[in-house]
Design an enzyme around this catalytic site. Structure first.
Site, PDB file in Angstrom:
ATOM      1  N   GLU A 191     -17.743  89.454  16.562  1.00 45.68           N
ATOM      2  CA  GLU A 191     -16.447  89.027  17.072  1.00 45.68           C
ATOM      3  C   GLU A 191     -15.636  90.222  17.571  1.00 45.68           C
ATOM      4  O   GLU A 191     -14.492  90.088  17.977  1.00 45.68           O
ATOM      5  CB  GLU A 191     -15.676  88.291  15.967  1.00 45.68           C
ATOM      6  CG  GLU A 191     -16.135  86.859  15.760  1.00 45.68           C
ATOM      7  CD  GLU A 191     -17.613  86.747  15.419  1.00 45.68           C
ATOM      8  OE1 GLU A 191     -18.033  87.382  14.429  1.00 45.68           O
ATOM      9  OE2 GLU A 191     -18.352  86.071  16.140  1.00 45.68           O
ATOM     10  N   ASN A 275     -24.445  86.255  17.718  1.00 45.71           N
ATOM     11  CA  ASN A 275     -23.912  85.752  18.983  1.00 45.71           C
ATOM     12  C   ASN A 275     -23.657  86.882  19.973  1.00 45.71           C
ATOM     13  O   ASN A 275     -23.373  87.999  19.589  1.00 45.71           O
ATOM     14  CB  ASN A 275     -22.606  84.993  18.726  1.00 45.71           C
ATOM     15  CG  ASN A 275     -21.528  85.900  18.155  1.00 45.71           C
ATOM     16  OD1 ASN A 275     -21.591  86.290  17.001  1.00 45.71           O
ATOM     17  ND2 ASN A 275     -20.546  86.258  18.958  1.00 45.71           N
ATOM     18  N   ASP A 317     -20.935  80.325  19.991  1.00 46.93           N
ATOM     19  CA  ASP A 317     -21.029  81.209  18.829  1.00 46.93           C
ATOM     20  C   ASP A 317     -22.118  80.730  17.873  1.00 46.93           C
ATOM     21  O   ASP A 317     -21.959  80.770  16.660  1.00 46.93           O
ATOM     22  CB  ASP A 317     -19.687  81.331  18.079  1.00 46.93           C
ATOM     23  CG  ASP A 317     -19.784  82.268  16.878  1.00 46.93           C
ATOM     24  OD1 ASP A 317     -20.451  83.310  17.002  1.00 46.93           O
ATOM     25  OD2 ASP A 317     -19.207  81.956  15.823  1.00 46.93           O
TER      26      ASP A 317
END
Lengths: 590, 177
Positions: A191, A275, A317
């Site tokens: 992230e 991801n 994701d």
């Protein structure tokens, strides 16, 4: 929708699991629990059978131990000889408890002095998924990117190696795996635009033997002449560069924060990549290799053997970091070395672990984000109605970002031939927008709001028959299921719920046999071991948190549905149902 | 008559510092403790606070920065995530304008980055003003009347104000060192 997918899979209905997990080192269960997955095959199956379906109802508390930390406790405790080891979330203490004495008193505590600032770049609570024991030493990772070896007898530090930088947004949360004299560890930070990697450190010295990145040129990914992917789409030069817009691979994610399995016969390690970054897919046209896929690598050299991408150009994701269970299965009459994976994208994969071929891929829950897996090309078939796009809100995507199942591992019983999957039933609305890369800050670009999927339950516990390719039974859980599963030779399955119930089910029928209410929600991994008293024990860490429990562990305000990257919307009621607090619970028959 | 009404109502408009007054590029040094040995107070709030907080332009600029500088990635649209919630009434390091600016400028030890040298003080004040809208602590006539997000969050003009308190949710704090 389920019936539609059947069309895409080859008929392997004759496939029947042969009742035998990968033999090593599970064959001779000595009653210890030296690694989070119990064995290299990652079965989380204990051969102890003192506790069984008939007597588990009499299970009683044996001792407890408070970790003094209120963050999410995802780790599995370890038991080596007469000592239990617990690694905590940040600040990543290690506690050693003496099981040979009444009440299991503290033997030693190790404090690695982790940088407090690391808490600010950990995406989803400051968790740690466990330690690994090998040759007298404990190996574990700290949130500020260090791998540390500690003398298991004394708690004295043996070595520590720094592997990445919190100012790039990197953290480490996964549990190491030690094989062939190497400590395998990987990064978190999908992230934050962290370029993911798996590194092998020398078990004795901590020196880096090799490091394989998940993006970039072949030399960085350790792709060479021995790389033989099964599907054409994974063949070519420098695909880790060419499947990205210029330079985007440098901040492209593919972090290795989940589970590693090892086949000692093939000398291959198996692990998945996370991801691609950012979540907004329009900023990274292309397949984004080598994110959201699985690698098989030679443990000695790190060279890739094969790779398969679960979610090319990931739209949701859907990290590919989940565990893989290595077993031998009889498929169309022929025994094959396979790996089993309940993937975040919603499909249960049976793969040939020698070649990387997908043998079967079936949805194991409510799914509309993809239409199936094309077994000719190996490619996931996306549902055009659910494709996320910049500047658009797509509603009702199932499964949500944490997938059909997140990191919390399943268990396999060679006695029942079933895989026990603790997982989720969440859908979401997803609005992608432009993300701005600033090193050390989030690189997401998505407003997400999650909620319960069809049926209204947010968690499911599924007993999956990999041979028949369908669920034998499933238990609906109100809250998301974020704990691991354990199955024993007494045919009992254990898992915990986020409101603190620790449950024992009949492994054959799924009937609830026993439950215990812990002080905080359970997101840890239960274990089974033989204590110095000669009895079989069951242990689990309680302590709610993790991504699913961030709303409690982080004191978030769930009036904002996008809090905790959208998970808060699905767990608004959690603060009214549980409070934080790490505690080990240990159970035994009276 | 109608023209007169328009003119009259225009008189009540907020004073707009469209570009912001030129300000010395100095950091604020707001105190964040409520303890003053042998007595004392935190002192008056920095006079710049009122100007930024009462100005729709600055708040809108703060909202733009809140997204562009990735504040939204950690604090979400006020509910928090990697960082604490900003729409509630719990402020570890103070919820006054100058205290919020101090937190942005200095960073905080449990994970808040220091933005000194990356943002100008003007931008920090604008950000602080926007952050105060998340708990509905600015005047309704300067707060954005629609949500800035694609997901359904209430615009600050519909939210109930949550005046800051100097409390510290136990679960949020890292262990004492």
């Amino acid at each position: 929708m389920r019936w539609q997918m059947r069309a895409f899979v080859l008929a392997v209905s004759a496939a029947v699991p042969i009742a035998q997990a990968c033999a090593q080192p599970n064959a001779n269960d000595d009653g210890q629990w030296t690694m989070p997955a119990h064995d290299y095959a990652s079965t989380r199956f204990s051969r102890l059978d003192q506790i069984n379906r008939d007597n588990v109802g009499r299970l009683k508390l044996s001792f407890t131990f408070s970790t003094g930390i209120v963050k999410g406790h995802e780790a599995a405790p370890l038991v080596v000889g007469s000592t239990m080891y617990i690694v905590t979330p940040y600040p990543n203490y290690i506690y050693a408890l003496d099981l040979s004495q009444d009440g299991a008193p503290l033997k030693w505590k190790y404090d690695p002095k982790v940088a407090a600032a690391a808490q600010g770049v950990a995406c989803c609570d400051v968790v740690n998924r466990g330690a690994f024991y090998s040759n007298g030493k404990l190996f574990f990772n700290t949130l500020d990117n260090q791998t540390i070896a500690v003398d298991a007898a004394t708690g004295a530090e043996v070595w520590r190696t720094k592997l990445d930088d919190i100012n790039k947004g990197a953290t480490m949360t996964m549990a190491p795996l030690v094989a062939d004299g190497k400590v395998l560890v990987g990064s978190s930070g999908g992230e934050m635009g962290v370029r993911g990697w798996l590194a092998a450190l020398d078990e004795g010295s901590g020196k880096i033997a090799w490091r394989a990145y998940s993006t970039g040129p072949d030399k960085d990914v350790l792709i060479g002449p021995s790389f033989k992917p099964f599907y054409a789409t994974d063949r070519g030069t420098d695909l880790g560069v060419k499947t990205w817009p210029p330079e985007a691979w440098k901040i492209g994610g593919g972090n290795v924060w989940g589970w590693i399995s090892y086949d000692p016969d093939l000398k291959l390690v198996y692990y998945g990549t996370g991801n691609p970054g950012p979540w907004n897919p329009d900023q990274r046209p292309g397949d984004n290799k080598w994110t959201t896929g699985i690698f098989a690598r030679d443990v000695t050299t790190g060279q890739a053997r094969w790779y398969y991408q679960f979610s090319p150009h990931d739209l949701f994701d859907h990290d590919g970091i989940n565990e893989q269970i290595l077993i031998t299965m009889k498929i169309n009459g022929k025994p094959r070395k396979v790996l089993l994976r309940a993937e975040r994208n919603g499909f249960f994969y049976v793969m040939d672990r020698v070649t990387g071929q997908v043998i079967a891929a079936d949805p194991y829950g409510n799914l509309n984000a993809a239409l199936g897996v094309d077994l000719k090309t190996g490619r996931l078939i996306p549902n055009p109605d659910k494709e996320t796009k910049q500047g658009k809100v797509v509603r009702g995507i199932c499964p949500a970002s944490p997938g059909m199942k997140d990191w919390n591992p399943m268990a396999f019983s060679p006695r029942t031939g079933l895989v026990y999957i603790p997982h989720l039933n969440l859908c979401m609305d997803y609005g992608a927008m432009e993300a701005n890369y600033i090193a050390g800050t989030p690189y997401v670009g998505a407003d997400v709001k999650m909620y319960a999927g069809p049926g209204g339950n947010r968690g499911v516990f599924t007993a999956w028959d990999p041979g028949a390719r369908k669920a034998r039974w499933e238990i609906k859980e109100d809250l998301p299921l974020w704990s691991g599963a354990l199955v024993t030779a007494g045919d009992v399955v254990f898992y915990g719920t986020m409101d603190g119930w620790f449950k024992a089910l009949d492994a054959v029928s799924g009937k609830l046999l026993w439950q215990f209410k812990a002080g905080s929600g359970i997101i840890g991994q239960p274990i089974s071991y033989r204590a110095p008293d000669g009895k079989q024990h069951i242990a689990v860490l309680a302590g709610v948190g993790g991504w699913a429990g961030a709303v409690v562990a982080g004191g978030l305000d769930p009036r904002d549905p996008t809090a905790a990257l959208g998970f808060a919307a699905a767990t608004q009621d959690l603060p009214g149902k549980t409070t934080g607090g790490g505690m080990l619970y240990d159970f035994v028959l009276p | 008559m109608a023209v007169a009404l328009v003119l009259l109502s225009a008189c009540d408009r907020e004073a707009r510092e469209v570009r912001g007054k030129p300000l010395p590029e100095t950091a604020v040094a707001a105190q964040t403790s409520q303890l003053f040995p042998a007595g004392g107070t935190a002192g008056p709030i920095d006079p710049r606070a009122k100007m930024y907080e009462g100005n729709a332009y600055h708040i809108a600029e703060g909202g733009r920065l809140y997204r562009q500088m990735n504040c939204v990635g950690c604090h979400a649209n006020g509910g928090g995530g990697m960082g604490p919630a900003l729409m509630d009434d719990q402020w570890r390091y103070g919820g006054r304008m100058d205290q919020i600016v101090a937190s942005i400028d200095q960073g905080r030890p449990n994970g808040m980055p220091s933005w000194r040298g990356k943002l100008t003080p003007t931008q920090m004040w604008q950000l602080a003003a926007y952050v105060r809208t998340l708990s509905a602590n600015v005047a309704k006539d300067v707060a954005p009347s629609r949500s800035d997000t694609m997901s359904a969050t209430y615009p600050p003009t519909l939210a109930k104000p949550k005046p800051p308190t100097d409390s510290d949710p136990a679960a949020v704090k890292g262990p004492a060192r």
